[in-house]
Design a protein around this motif. Structure first.
Motif, PDB file in Angstrom:
ATOM      1  N   LEU A 116      27.727  29.914  44.071  1.00 40.49           N
ATOM      2  CA  LEU A 116      28.563  30.600  44.954  1.00 40.49           C
ATOM      3  C   LEU A 116      29.884  31.649  43.765  1.00 40.49           C
ATOM      4  N   ARG A 117      29.334  30.935  42.218  1.00 41.84           N
ATOM      5  CA  ARG A 117      30.511  30.623  40.998  1.00 41.84           C
ATOM      6  C   ARG A 117      29.881  32.374  40.723  1.00 41.84           C
ATOM      7  N   ASN A 118      28.874  32.720  40.656  1.00 43.25           N
ATOM      8  CA  ASN A 118      28.023  33.551  40.559  1.00 43.25           C
ATOM      9  C   ASN A 118      28.168  35.176  41.995  1.00 43.25           C
ATOM     10  N   VAL A 119      28.249  34.559  43.101  1.00 39.72           N
ATOM     11  CA  VAL A 119      28.441  35.728  43.696  1.00 39.72           C
ATOM     12  C   VAL A 119      29.929  35.878  43.808  1.00 39.72           C
ATOM     13  N   VAL A 120      30.846  35.327  43.220  1.00 43.25           N
ATOM     14  CA  VAL A 120      32.183  36.235  43.283  1.00 43.25           C
ATOM     15  C   VAL A 120      32.219  36.908  42.003  1.00 43.25           C
ATOM     16  N   GLU A 121      31.210  36.056  40.773  1.00 40.57           N
ATOM     17  CA  GLU A 121      31.663  37.544  40.164  1.00 40.57           C
ATOM     18  C   GLU A 121      30.706  38.565  40.393  1.00 40.57           C
ATOM     19  N   SER A 122      29.834  38.454  41.030  1.00 39.21           N
ATOM     20  CA  SER A 122      29.283  39.944  41.879  1.00 39.21           C
ATOM     21  C   SER A 122      30.070  40.504  42.599  1.00 39.21           C
ATOM     22  N   LEU A 123      30.858  40.058  43.289  1.00 44.88           N
ATOM     23  CA  LEU A 123      32.112  40.551  44.399  1.00 44.88           C
ATOM     24  C   LEU A 123      32.808  41.778  43.231  1.00 44.88           C
ATOM     25  N   CYS A 124      33.446  40.614  42.539  1.00 43.71           N
ATOM     26  CA  CYS A 124      34.302  41.216  41.344  1.00 43.71           C
ATOM     27  C   CYS A 124      33.687  42.196  41.080  1.00 43.71           C
ATOM     28  N   GLN A 125      32.420  42.507  40.256  1.00 39.85           N
ATOM     29  CA  GLN A 125      32.197  43.265  39.619  1.00 39.85           C
ATOM     30  C   GLN A 125      32.220  44.652  40.930  1.00 39.85           C
ATOM     31  N   THR A 126      31.491  44.424  41.609  1.00 37.61           N
ATOM     32  CA  THR A 126      31.028  45.421  42.560  1.00 37.61           C
ATOM     33  C   THR A 126      32.707  46.280  42.209  1.00 37.61           C
ATOM     34  N   LEU A 176      37.443  44.232  39.860  1.00 37.92           N
ATOM     35  CA  LEU A 176      37.655  43.487  39.703  1.00 37.92           C
ATOM     36  C   LEU A 176      37.970  42.418  39.157  1.00 37.92           C
ATOM     37  N   ASP A 177      38.754  41.404  38.544  1.00 37.75           N
ATOM     38  CA  ASP A 177      39.333  40.805  37.338  1.00 37.75           C
ATOM     39  C   ASP A 177      38.714  38.967  38.475  1.00 37.75           C
ATOM     40  N   VAL A 178      37.572  38.571  37.351  1.00 36.40           N
ATOM     41  CA  VAL A 178      37.008  37.407  38.003  1.00 36.40           C
ATOM     42  C   VAL A 178      38.454  36.536  38.041  1.00 36.40           C
ATOM     43  N   PRO A 179      38.597  35.409  39.044  1.00 37.94           N
ATOM     44  CA  PRO A 179      39.265  34.632  39.479  1.00 37.94           C
ATOM     45  C   PRO A 179      39.321  33.904  37.972  1.00 37.94           C
ATOM     46  N   ALA A 180      40.366  32.908  37.524  1.00 38.74           N
ATOM     47  CA  ALA A 180      40.536  32.253  36.828  1.00 38.74           C
ATOM     48  C   ALA A 180      40.307  31.000  37.096  1.00 38.74           C
ATOM     49  N   TYR A 181      41.057  30.657  38.769  1.00 39.16           N
ATOM     50  CA  TYR A 181      40.910  29.428  39.269  1.00 39.16           C
ATOM     51  C   TYR A 181      39.805  29.387  40.037  1.00 39.16           C
ATOM     52  N   ASN A 182      39.408  28.084  40.197  1.00 42.91           N
ATOM     53  CA  ASN A 182      38.026  27.412  41.050  1.00 42.91           C
ATOM     54  C   ASN A 182      37.856  27.973  42.643  1.00 42.91           C
ATOM     55  N   PRO A 183      37.883  29.367  42.780  1.00 39.53           N
ATOM     56  CA  PRO A 183      37.851  29.595  44.181  1.00 39.53           C
ATOM     57  C   PRO A 183      36.881  28.833  45.197  1.00 39.53           C
ATOM     58  N   ALA A 241      30.184  17.793  53.219  1.00 38.01           N
ATOM     59  CA  ALA A 241      29.228  17.314  52.778  1.00 38.01           C
ATOM     60  C   ALA A 241      27.901  18.602  52.714  1.00 38.01           C
ATOM     61  N   ASN A 242      27.961  19.786  54.073  1.00 39.35           N
ATOM     62  CA  ASN A 242      26.657  21.057  54.088  1.00 39.35           C
ATOM     63  C   ASN A 242      27.679  21.979  54.627  1.00 39.35           C
ATOM     64  N   TYR A 243      29.062  21.895  53.937  1.00 39.61           N
ATOM     65  CA  TYR A 243      30.331  22.919  54.273  1.00 39.61           C
ATOM     66  C   TYR A 243      31.079  23.276  53.190  1.00 39.61           C
ATOM     67  N   TYR A 244      30.834  24.476  52.475  1.00 34.96           N
ATOM     68  CA  TYR A 244      32.189  25.209  51.613  1.00 34.96           C
ATOM     69  C   TYR A 244      32.331  26.548  51.584  1.00 34.96           C
ATOM     70  N   ILE A 245      33.721  27.010  51.686  1.00 35.52           N
ATOM     71  CA  ILE A 245      34.498  28.166  51.299  1.00 35.52           C
ATOM     72  C   ILE A 245      34.578  28.716  50.067  1.00 35.52           C
ATOM     73  N   VAL A 246      34.620  29.800  50.076  1.00 31.17           N
ATOM     74  CA  VAL A 246      34.851  30.419  49.072  1.00 31.17           C
ATOM     75  C   VAL A 246      35.985  31.573  49.425  1.00 31.17           C
ATOM     76  N   ARG A 247      37.291  30.943  48.300  1.00 24.96           N
ATOM     77  CA  ARG A 247      38.213  32.686  48.519  1.00 24.96           C
ATOM     78  C   ARG A 247      38.139  33.706  47.056  1.00 24.96           C
ATOM     79  N   THR A 248      38.934  34.618  48.019  1.00 23.62           N
ATOM     80  CA  THR A 248      38.753  36.139  46.889  1.00 23.62           C
ATOM     81  C   THR A 248      40.001  36.537  47.580  1.00 23.62           C
TER      82      THR A 248
END
Length: 422
Positions: A47-57, A60-67, A73-80
């Motif tokens: 998921l971290r790599n997905v955020v980096e790939s979206l930012c590069q696309t 935008l700069d990759v966020p310094a905080y953990n998004p 146990a089976n559900y995750y959210i990723v802030r952008t």
């Protein structure tokens, strides 16, 4: 094999099985925890790599905080911080998950902070993707985010532990065979004890009359002219009595053999219950009086008729009567109450003898079973009487049950279908 040895082997075996099961459970639990941690770690990286790939696309700069935030146990959210395109997000998610060897179905949804709604949701499987309704919660924040849900996470983790799962199945199979072997061994031990008791009882029952017959025969053979005819007649009568006793034992065993092979021939005839009981009443009254006891018969079925084999029906009642006399403490008190319930004749045979322990009640109709009475059997018999009674009642399409209170007596209830003449 002695009882103590059997119990020791069974106890040690049970402890061993419990220990192996506990160890196997701990192994599976630790393996599941390790797989779960590995899954979470790889998923966070993906998921971290997905955020980096979206930012590069989007440049935008990759966020310094953990998004990334794990909600369950089976559900995750990723802030952008940018508007997300579903096709681009799905491509990066699929590529990164495959790169991390996470091959399982997942669902994702995109949240728009301006509309405060989930604007897109999709389920992606290894074979194909299909549009589904997103069921992700809304965040009360001024920020975009996407959620990823793994509905088959537990099954996926267990699938990666297939070796342990299969080995556990094999272990359970081995334990099942062990338990079956213990049951068979206990059953064989029980059968061996029954066979030994039967042989001992039969030897005793046959030895006593044979000894009497032999002794009487020797007296008669060595008799001289001075011996009175009365004395010789006495020994001849004794021989006849003991021979009848032996014949009775032999017939009892042979009857049981015929019952077991379903070769017992019953001559069923329509009989009056009152007539059957009248004949039995005379015999029962004489036997109980000889034993110094009390006999009572109550018949409330004067016109009732049943289809029965007279000889075997009388034998059933005779067996119950003999048992009541033998197992009575002191003078026997026995009663037989017969009632026509409309569909069947109910015979309630009751005594006030020593009774039967609760743990023995379910076994009394089994072949060769005798109620334990300590180290010494003070009542003779083969343990065949009640087995015979049960089989004969069944052959009459009837049913027999027993209830008892130790020290207060036993009650047998026999139900025989009534035949209504047209």
């Amino acid at each position: 094999m002695r009882t103590r040895s059997i119990r020791l082997i069974t106890s040690l075996g049970a402890l061993s099985v419990a220990g192996v099961l506990l160890i196997q459970f701990l192994w599976i639990r630790q393996a599941y925890i390790a797989e779960s941690r590995t899954f979470d770690h790889n998923l966070h990286l993906a998921l971290r790599n997905v955020v980096e790939s979206l930012c590069q696309t989007d440049g935008l700069d990759v966020p310094a905080y953990n998004p990334i935030e794990q909600i369950s146990a089976n559900y995750y959210i990723v802030r952008t911080s940018q508007v997300l395109q579903p096709q681009t997000l799905e491509y990066f998610l699929t590529a990164e998950l495959n790169k991390r060897n996470i091959f399982t179905d997942f669902e994702y949804g995109i949240y728009d902070c301006q509309s405060q709604l989930m604007v897109y949701g999709n389920q992606v499987s290894e074979n194909k993707g299909k549009l589904v309704k997103a069921s992700f919660p809304s965040l009360k924040e001024d920020q975009y985010y996407f959620g990823v849900l793994f509905p088959s996470r537990q099954g996926y983790l267990l699938g990666r532990m297939d070796f342990l799962v299969y080995s556990s199945g094999g272990l359970l199979l081995v334990i099942g065979f062990f338990a079956y072997a213990m049951v068979v061994m206990a059953r064989q031990k029980r059968l061996s004890e029954i066979q030994r008791d039967f042989i001992n009882n039969m030897t005793h029952e046959f030895k006593t009359p044979l000894s009497t017959i032999k002794l009487s025969a020797e007296v008669i053979r060595s008799a001289n002219e001075k011996d009175s005819k009365e004395r010789l007649h006495k020994y001849a009568s004794l021989i006849e009595k003991e021979a009848d006793r032996l014949q009775s034992h032999v017939e009892e065993v042979l009857q049981i053999a015929l019952v077991e092979k379903n070769k017992l021939q019953l001559h069923m005839q329509l009989q009056s219950v009152a007539d059957l009981l009248e004949e039995f009443d005379q015999t029962a009254r004489e036997k109980v009086q000889v034993a110094g006891g009390k006999w009572q018969l109550e018949c409330h079925c004067k016109g009732s008729k049943i289809k029965t084999d007279t000889l075997h029906f009388q034998n059933v009642l005779g067996n119950l009567l003999d048992n009541s006399i033998k197992y009575s403490e002191g003078a026997p008190v026995i009663s037989l109450d017969v009632t026509d319930t409309g569909h069947e004749v109910l015979l309630t045979f009751k005594d006030e003898g020593r009774g039967i322990p609760a743990q023995s009640l379910k076994h009394v109709f089994k072949k060769f079973y005798r109620v334990p009475s300590g180290d010494v059997q003070d009542v003779s018999g083969f343990g065949l009487g009640l087995f015979y009674v049960k089989q004969i009642v069944k052959a009459h399409n009837g049913d027999i049950t027993v209830s008892s209170t130790p020290g207060r007596g036993t009650t047998f209830r026999i139900k025989i279908p009534v035949v209504h003449e047209k």
